[in-house]
Design a protein around this motif. Structure first.
Motif, PDB file in Angstrom:
ATOM      1  N   SER A 566       0.831  -1.206   0.000  1.00 43.24           N
ATOM      2  CA  SER A 566       0.000   0.000   0.000  1.00 43.24           C
ATOM      3  C   SER A 566       0.865   1.256   0.000  1.00 43.24           C
ATOM      4  CB  SER A 566      -0.936  -0.015   1.214  1.00 43.24           C
ATOM      5  OG  SER A 566      -0.194  -0.078   2.421  1.00 43.24           O
ATOM      6  N   LYS A 571      -1.628   3.997  -1.464  1.00 38.66           N
ATOM      7  CA  LYS A 571      -3.026   3.763  -1.124  1.00 38.66           C
ATOM      8  C   LYS A 571      -3.118   3.454   0.370  1.00 38.66           C
ATOM      9  CE  LYS A 571      -4.214   1.743  -5.640  1.00 38.66           C
ATOM     10  NZ  LYS A 571      -4.743   0.541  -6.337  1.00 38.66           N
ATOM     11  N   HIS A 610      -7.537   4.312  -5.978  1.00 41.05           N
ATOM     12  CA  HIS A 610      -6.807   5.383  -5.334  1.00 41.05           C
ATOM     13  C   HIS A 610      -7.766   6.251  -4.526  1.00 41.05           C
ATOM     14  CE1 HIS A 610      -2.795   4.820  -7.076  1.00 41.05           C
ATOM     15  NE2 HIS A 610      -3.417   4.407  -8.170  1.00 41.05           N
ATOM     16  N   ARG A 611      -7.217   7.090  -3.663  1.00 42.39           N
ATOM     17  CA  ARG A 611      -8.047   7.838  -2.728  1.00 42.39           C
ATOM     18  C   ARG A 611      -9.040   8.742  -3.453  1.00 42.39           C
ATOM     19  NH1 ARG A 611      -3.202   9.825   1.418  1.00 42.39           N
ATOM     20  NH2 ARG A 611      -2.203   7.771   1.610  1.00 42.39           N
ATOM     21  N   GLU A 621     -11.766   6.638   2.164  1.00 43.19           N
ATOM     22  CA  GLU A 621     -10.442   6.680   1.547  1.00 43.19           C
ATOM     23  C   GLU A 621      -9.640   5.423   1.827  1.00 43.19           C
ATOM     24  OE1 GLU A 621      -8.214  10.066   2.603  1.00 43.19           O
ATOM     25  OE2 GLU A 621      -9.501  11.511   1.582  1.00 43.19           O
TER      26      GLU A 621
END
Length: 1021
Positions: A566, A571, A610-611, A621
């Motif tokens: 991550s 992420k 992705h956020r 998120e």
């Protein structure tokens, strides 16, 4: 005074108690004045004189009140100008209750045993430190001994245990100096040795006072000298490093800003390990238990930033592991944990930490795990450590511990080497195989006894008939004899025949008795075998439980992979593991750790958005990864799910069409489309990176699961996420299999693959082979003959009224397998098949049956998929039909010629069967005419071999019934008998017998007749 009282083991007297009370009052007032004014005029002469009186045995020159009187305070006033000091009576005191098992030293209360142990241990430690220091003076160039570091650490720990704080502070200060010297090569000066020697001399004196019952006061002056020496040595290190231009950094205490993120990338550790071969295994065992606990506490702290108990728990674990690492000589790990501990303390002093600080602590924890893993291989280099390695270092699953029996409280835990445990399991399997062989032998013996019982009964009937014939002869002789003679029965005159029949009757009775004894013995042996089977099963199950390890034993590794990946793709991902207490076979878990990591990487790289994308989709998120583990029967089910975007089916379709895996315009179901991601080299990522694009991850997942007899299924929903479900066997040592027979070979398939067993008639089987598949629950399942999948095209299927077809499933793939016989479900011990067979597709293992035969455990599903793939790649020919138009007949439809042997002699039946089977015929046996007619209801043989004289129905009556039935009228009949007279031959020919042979027959003649009749039947058809 008190030392003499202790040495003489005398009790407390009123004078001693009065002296103690005087000392308490005087010293309390003295200390109070010093604190308040910094000066006191008291001299304590009166107290010293009173003590001297007690030492000389003189009564105190004081008015000592009784214990029950009010206490009077002694005041030591300064002498007046014109007179002497005024003495006031000592205060009284009550006699305390004395406990002989407790030693009171100052404010401390220590058990006598602990006091003795502490004095003995610390005396050895201080002596070791002094001896090492004296040798070190003569060799100042050498580095500090690791034993000296351990001794200082033990001295500090032991002193803290008994509450001797002054000694603990000095020992801890000395330990810090020795640890710095162990990490850095510094030559001490004579003054430095003098300071350390001064500290050791002081320690010896303090221990002597402690042994006499006095609690020494703290030594701030000496402690400040040690701190100054530590700073001075630290400064020398910095100067040397700066002068030499080395990359090595000095170890300095840096106070970080309150909310600054901790460094996520570990630096090169300056310390060098001096591993203790004896202590290292103990530390590795302890670390395997405590490091995962620390990771759990850190994750809990990350979720509850306001908690005060969790950071304290982390600090306790860090302190314990740090000390153990240093004791074992793992100085790099110990120093790294010490730095982590300091940073956590800084965070706590600065206030409530932020998430970034906890993320940095988790990164440091990952590096701690990496350093711990390197201790399994101390020779591995540690100079360059990647900041975020994608591939985690290999971990060893902790050897299984026997689970405590419920209800027995805390059970003693014993660690067993994995190879010894595997050997025990293998030996238990050998016991099970031997028991199966014995059971088979007993079954054969029981069958032979059953035949013996039948023969004894038939012999008894025949003997009875002989006796009746003998009696009839006696009666006829009586009719011919003169009237005056005695009846033979009246005069006991018997012929030799009567004597033989009587002896035969006795022999038959003896044989019957032996047969009954054998039957009773076999029954008892069978009962004992059943008991042994139960005990063996319990032994295997207990050993299997010892082999089991909880899934949580690899949880830290999965958490680490999630954090690293991550971070690489920027992420935020949260991993939730549920059911971590479910236990799995150690071998299964070790082999599937890599595939589990592939699934997590795949979910983070491909699944979690992705956020910005998650915010746009109305999601949190932080992406959620969930791993759920549960046990279902003899399987462990693992579900890997995420809340990402799910599988992009359109991209998968385009990639499959581009690579030729899917024809353009072909419509396929969603399940078939998702299965394409398991193909080797398949990837929808356009750019190859360290994390994705190589197309090997999902292929590894399925192949590894399939090699263990497991399967993988996929469920996806656009915009909601994907779910991968993996079914794995609970254990690899013992498994349930279905035993199959094809031709003269026996195979086994795992029971977990079997979905259904069908019995097809000949017409339905031919139709299925013509279509290439069978219809099952609305699905088209490909059909194969098992020997064909194994490359054996010579084996011919056995002709039966109902043919067994077994439907197998692995993942989303199904295949129907045609076999000759299903012998049932069995629990078998899986044997290692070696590296050669292990690489072959479709072979899951091997086992040994009770008969001693070695049987392969197959997974026919990948074999069938390979055949289908090869068939799909062949060029398609026009106007070619199904089986009927191919040049080679389908092995599953090719049939052997069936020969029925009808004879009451077991020997003749077996000899004839062996002869015909060797020549490639399928043989059906019948013991008389009635048995033959019953079997003719379910099967139609190509030719029959019939005897004449048989019980219940002879050969002539059987021939008459066969020729009288329209369905069996055309079957050729060869009569084989010892009656070779023309009368019998002619009568047989009249009934419709095609050939007549006498016993014993010539094999060549019999085979010639059979082939001639079968040739006529084929040409006539």
């Amino acid at each position: 005074v008190l030392n003499r009282q202790v040495a003489d083991e005398k009790g407390a007297t009123p004078d001693v108690l009065a002296l103690i009370g005087q000392a308490e009052q005087l010293l309390t007032a003295w200390v109070g004045e010093l604190r308040a004014d910094g000066y006191c005029a008291r001299d304590g002469v009166a107290l010293i004189d009173a003590a001297q009186c007690l030492l000389d045995g003189v009564p105190l020159p004081l008015d000592v009140p009784a214990a029950d009187e009010d206490p009077v305070v002694l005041v030591d006033e300064p002498q007046a100008a014109g007179g002497g000091a005024e003495v006031i009576a000592f205060p009284g005191s009550t006699v305390p209750v004395r406990d002989d098992n407790v030693r009171r030293i100052g404010d401390l209360e220590i058990s006598v045993t602990l006091h003795s142990i502490y004095l003995a241990e610390t005396d050895d430690l201080v002596r070791l430190l002094s001896h090492d220091l004296s040798e070190w003076r003569h060799e100042p160039e050498r580095r500090v001994s690791v034993h000296a570091v351990h001794a200082a650490h033990s001295l500090a720990g032991s002193s803290a245990t008994v509450g001797f704080k002054a000694m603990q502070e000095l020992a801890h200060g000395l330990e810090d100096i020795l640890q710095l010297l162990a990490r850095k090569t510094i030559v001490l000066e004579p003054a430095d040795f003098d300071r350390i020697a001064q500290c050791l001399v002081l320690m010896k004196g303090m221990l002597q006072e402690f042994a006499l019952g006095d609690l020494p006061l703290p030594q701030p002056v000496q402690l400040n000298l040690l701190v100054a020496l530590l700073r001075e040595l630290d400064s020398r290190v910095a100067v040397v490093a700066a002068a030499s231009g080395a990359d090595e950094l000095a170890v300095t205490d840096v106070v970080e800003p309150p909310q600054a993120a901790l460094p996520s990338s570990p630096v090169t550790l300056p310390a060098s390990d001096e591993l203790d071969a004896d202590l290292l295994p103990i530390f590795l065992e302890e670390g395997r238990d405590m490091l995962p606990q620390m990771g759990t506490a850190l994750r809990g702290w990350q979720n509850e930033l306001t908690s005060t108990a969790l950071p304290q728990s982390v600090l306790r674990l860090l302190h314990t592991i740090k000390g153990s690492a240093r004791m074992a000589g793992a100085m790099q790990l110990g120093q790294y944990l010490h730095d982590t501990e300091s940073q956590i303390e800084t965070l706590l002093h600065a206030g409530q930490p932020q998430h970034a600080a906890l993320d940095a602590l988790l990164a440091r924890h990952d590096h701690s795990l990496y350093l711990f893993d390197l201790l399994h291989n101390p020779a591995a280099p540690v100079d360059e450590v990647p900041s975020s390695a994608v591939v985690s270092p290999p971990e060893t699953v902790a050897p299984a511990l026997p689970s405590p029996v419920p209800g027995t409280g805390s059970a003693t835990m014993v660690r067993v080497r994995a190879d010894i445990l595997d050997r025990l399991v293998n030996q238990a399997g050998e016991v099970s195989i031997s028991r199966s062989r014995l059971e088979t032998e007993v079954g054969t013996l029981r069958q032979s006894l059953s035949e013996l019982t039948d023969n004894v009964a038939r012999l008894r009937d025949q003997l009875r008939e002989i006796e009746l014939q003998a009696d009839s002869q006696i009666t006829s002789r009586r009719a011919l004899s003169p009237d005056g003679e005695f009846d033979p029965l009246e005069f006991d005159r018997y012929t030799r025949l009567q004597e033989l029949t009587r002896m035969m009757a006795e022999s038959v009775s003896d044989v019957a008795s032996v047969q009954q004894n054998l039957t009773r013995t076999v029954d008892e042996a069978s009962t004992e075998i059943v008991t042994q089977a139960r005990l063996t099963r319990e032994l295997q199950q207990d050993l299997m439980r010892v082999r089991m390890v909880p899934f949580s034993s690899i949880a830290e590794r999965l958490y680490r992979v999630t954090r690293q990946v991550s971070k690489e793709v920027d992420k935020r991902v949260n991993l939730d593991i549920r059911g971590g207490s479910v236990e799995i076979d150690r071998g299964v878990l070790e082999k599937m750790v890599g595939p589990f990591e592939h699934l997590l990487r795949n979910a983070i790289v491909h699944g979690i958005e992705h956020r910005e994308q998650r915010r746009a989709a109305g999601k949190n998120e932080t992406g959620e990864l969930r791993v759920e583990i549960r046990q279902e029967g003899n399987e462990v089910v693992l579900q890997f799910s995420d809340d990402g975007c799910g599988l992009d089916l359109q991209r998968i379709r385009s990639k499959a069409q581009a690579t030729g895996l899917l024809a353009h315009g072909r419509e396929v179901a969603e399940a078939e489309l998702t299965d394409l991601i398991f193909n080797p080299g398949f990837s929808t990522v356009a750019e190859v990176t360290e994390l994705a694009g190589r197309g090997i991850g999902m292929d590894v997942v399925r192949s590894e699961a399939g090699s263990l007899g497991g399967r993988v299924a996929i469920a996806t929903q656009a915009g909601q996420g994907a779910q991968f479900t993996i079914h794995l066997p609970l254990t690899l040592a013992v498994t349930q299999v279905v035993v199959l027979r094809t031709g003269d070979k026996i195979y086994a398939v795992p029971s977990v693959l079997v979905e259904q067993v069908q019995q097809l008639k000949a017409t339905a089987l031919a139709s299925a082979y013509n279509d290439g598949a069978i219809q099952w629950q609305g699905q088209r399942v490909p059909l194969f003959y098992l020997p064909t999948l194994l490359g054996d095209r010579q084996t011919i299927a056995v002709t039966q009224q109902y043919t067994p077809v077994i439907i197998l499933r692995s993942g989303n793939d199904r295949v129907a397998i045609h076999v000759d016989d299903i012998q049932g479900n069995r629990e078998v011990v899986v044997k290692n098949i070696g590296p050669q067979l292990a690489r072959m597709v479709g072979i899951a293992g091997a086992t040994v049956l009770g008969s001693g035969e070695i049987v392969l455990i197959l997974n026919p599903v990948p074999l069938a998929q390979r055949v289908l793939l090869e068939t799909a790649r062949l060029p398609l020919l026009d106007d070619i039909g199904a089986v009927a138009d191919t040049r080679q007949p389908v092995p599953g439809l090719r049939a052997q010629s069936i020969v029925m042997v009808v004879d009451d002699s077991l020997t003749v039946r077996r000899v004839t069967q062996r002869l015909l089977a060797r020549e490639g015929f399928q043989v059906v046996l019948a013991k008389d005419g009635i048995d033959a007619l019953e079997q003719l209801q379910s099967i139609t043989p190509d030719i029959m071999l019939v005897d004449i004289e048989m019980p219940r129905m002879d050969g002539f009556d059987l021939t008459r019934n066969v020729r009288g039935d329209e369905r069996t009228r055309a079957i050729p009949i060869i009569m084989i008998t010892s009656r070779t007279a023309a009368k019998h031959r002619n009568y047989a020919m009249e009934l419709g017998v095609d050939a007549y042979l006498g016993k014993p027959y010539q094999e060549a003649d019999l085979l010639g007749e059979i082939r001639e009749f079968l040739g006529r039947k084929v040409s006539g058809g």
